[in-house]
Design a protein around this motif. Structure first.
Motif, mmCIF file in Angstrom:
data_model
loop_
_atom_site.group_PDB
_atom_site.id
_atom_site.type_symbol
_atom_site.label_atom_id
_atom_site.label_comp_id
_atom_site.label_asym_id
_atom_site.label_seq_id
_atom_site.Cartn_x
_atom_site.Cartn_y
_atom_site.Cartn_z
ATOM 1 N N LYS A 4 16.342 -3.115 35.604
ATOM 2 C CA LYS A 4 17.128 -3.487 36.765
ATOM 3 C C LYS A 4 18.078 -4.827 36.274
ATOM 4 O O LYS A 4 17.700 -5.632 35.963
ATOM 5 C CB LYS A 4 16.507 -4.094 38.093
ATOM 6 C CG LYS A 4 17.344 -3.987 39.215
ATOM 7 C CD LYS A 4 16.344 -4.537 40.468
ATOM 8 C CE LYS A 4 17.029 -4.511 41.621
ATOM 9 N NZ LYS A 4 16.338 -4.581 42.723
ATOM 10 N N TYR A 60 10.828 5.430 39.787
ATOM 11 C CA TYR A 60 10.145 4.368 39.942
ATOM 12 C C TYR A 60 9.845 3.893 41.714
ATOM 13 O O TYR A 60 10.392 4.703 42.399
ATOM 14 C CB TYR A 60 11.072 3.021 39.499
ATOM 15 C CG TYR A 60 12.314 2.830 39.945
ATOM 16 C CD1 TYR A 60 12.424 1.700 41.183
ATOM 17 C CD2 TYR A 60 13.363 3.536 40.032
ATOM 18 C CE1 TYR A 60 13.631 1.569 41.844
ATOM 19 C CE2 TYR A 60 14.579 3.391 40.646
ATOM 20 C CZ TYR A 60 14.663 2.424 41.533
ATOM 21 O OH TYR A 60 15.862 2.228 42.315
ATOM 22 N N LYS A 64 10.557 -1.242 45.919
ATOM 23 C CA LYS A 64 11.198 -2.637 45.434
ATOM 24 C C LYS A 64 12.843 -2.822 45.433
ATOM 25 O O LYS A 64 13.065 -3.944 45.410
ATOM 26 C CB LYS A 64 10.568 -2.614 43.974
ATOM 27 C CG LYS A 64 9.301 -2.699 43.894
ATOM 28 C CD LYS A 64 8.842 -2.743 42.387
ATOM 29 C CE LYS A 64 7.429 -2.755 42.238
ATOM 30 N NZ LYS A 64 6.872 -2.651 40.584
ATOM 31 N N SER A 65 13.379 -1.844 45.346
ATOM 32 C CA SER A 65 14.859 -2.008 45.453
ATOM 33 C C SER A 65 15.353 -2.169 46.701
ATOM 34 O O SER A 65 16.739 -2.762 46.817
ATOM 35 C CB SER A 65 15.595 -0.516 44.640
ATOM 36 O OG SER A 65 15.477 0.191 45.648
ATOM 37 N N VAL A 87 20.140 0.110 38.566
ATOM 38 C CA VAL A 87 18.723 0.603 37.857
ATOM 39 C C VAL A 87 19.130 1.647 36.894
ATOM 40 O O VAL A 87 19.805 2.627 37.203
ATOM 41 C CB VAL A 87 17.871 1.339 38.945
ATOM 42 C CG1 VAL A 87 16.492 1.702 38.287
ATOM 43 C CG2 VAL A 87 17.272 -0.140 39.906
ATOM 44 N N LEU A 113 11.486 -2.825 35.185
ATOM 45 C CA LEU A 113 10.708 -2.371 36.454
ATOM 46 C C LEU A 113 9.281 -1.823 36.179
ATOM 47 O O LEU A 113 9.014 -1.455 34.971
ATOM 48 C CB LEU A 113 11.604 -1.459 37.091
ATOM 49 C CG LEU A 113 12.791 -1.867 37.839
ATOM 50 C CD1 LEU A 113 13.512 -0.758 38.476
ATOM 51 C CD2 LEU A 113 12.615 -2.805 39.002
#
Length: 113
Positions: A4, A60, A64-65, A87, A113
């Motif tokens: 990222k 992924y 989290k993003s 990403v 990540l």
């Protein structure tokens, strides 16, 4: 390896131009996001916008993003700067960095990540 990349931009126009350039140029991008503040009815509004992704799947944890990519002490103030995150595969890191810097980005940070 998936990474990222986050960066700051002086305004939304330069950030959006750079994200468009990344989307057109870099082969393996999984997600592009833009973060900026606006004022609405006298109060601040933090915008976290999914800009684009070429691939239809995210390999992924996408939760989290959704969080803000920078640690900022907001203290109820609006930021004039714009923030972006990308990403992508680690093989594309140098190409992305050069596009971000050429587009006016600064404080580029890379994390795994």
């Amino acid at each position: 390896m998936i990474i990222k990349i986050t960066a700051r931009f002086p305004d939304t126009e330069s950030a959006e131009f750079t994200l468009g350039r990344l989307s057109e140029t870099v082969k393996n991008i999984y997600e592009l996001r833009i973060y900026y503040d606006t004022e609405y009815d006298g109060g601040g509004l933090a915008n976290n916008i999914f800009y684009s992704a070429k691939n239809s799947f995210l390999p992924y944890n996408s939760r989290k993003s959704l969080s803000f990519p920078f640690e900022l002490d907001r203290e109820d103030k609006l930021y004039s700067e714009c923030f972006v995150s990308a990403v992508c595969d680690s093989a594309d890191i140098e190409e992305i960095r050069s596009i971000v810097y050429n587009g006016g980005g600064f404080d580029v940070n890379v994390s795994q990540l």
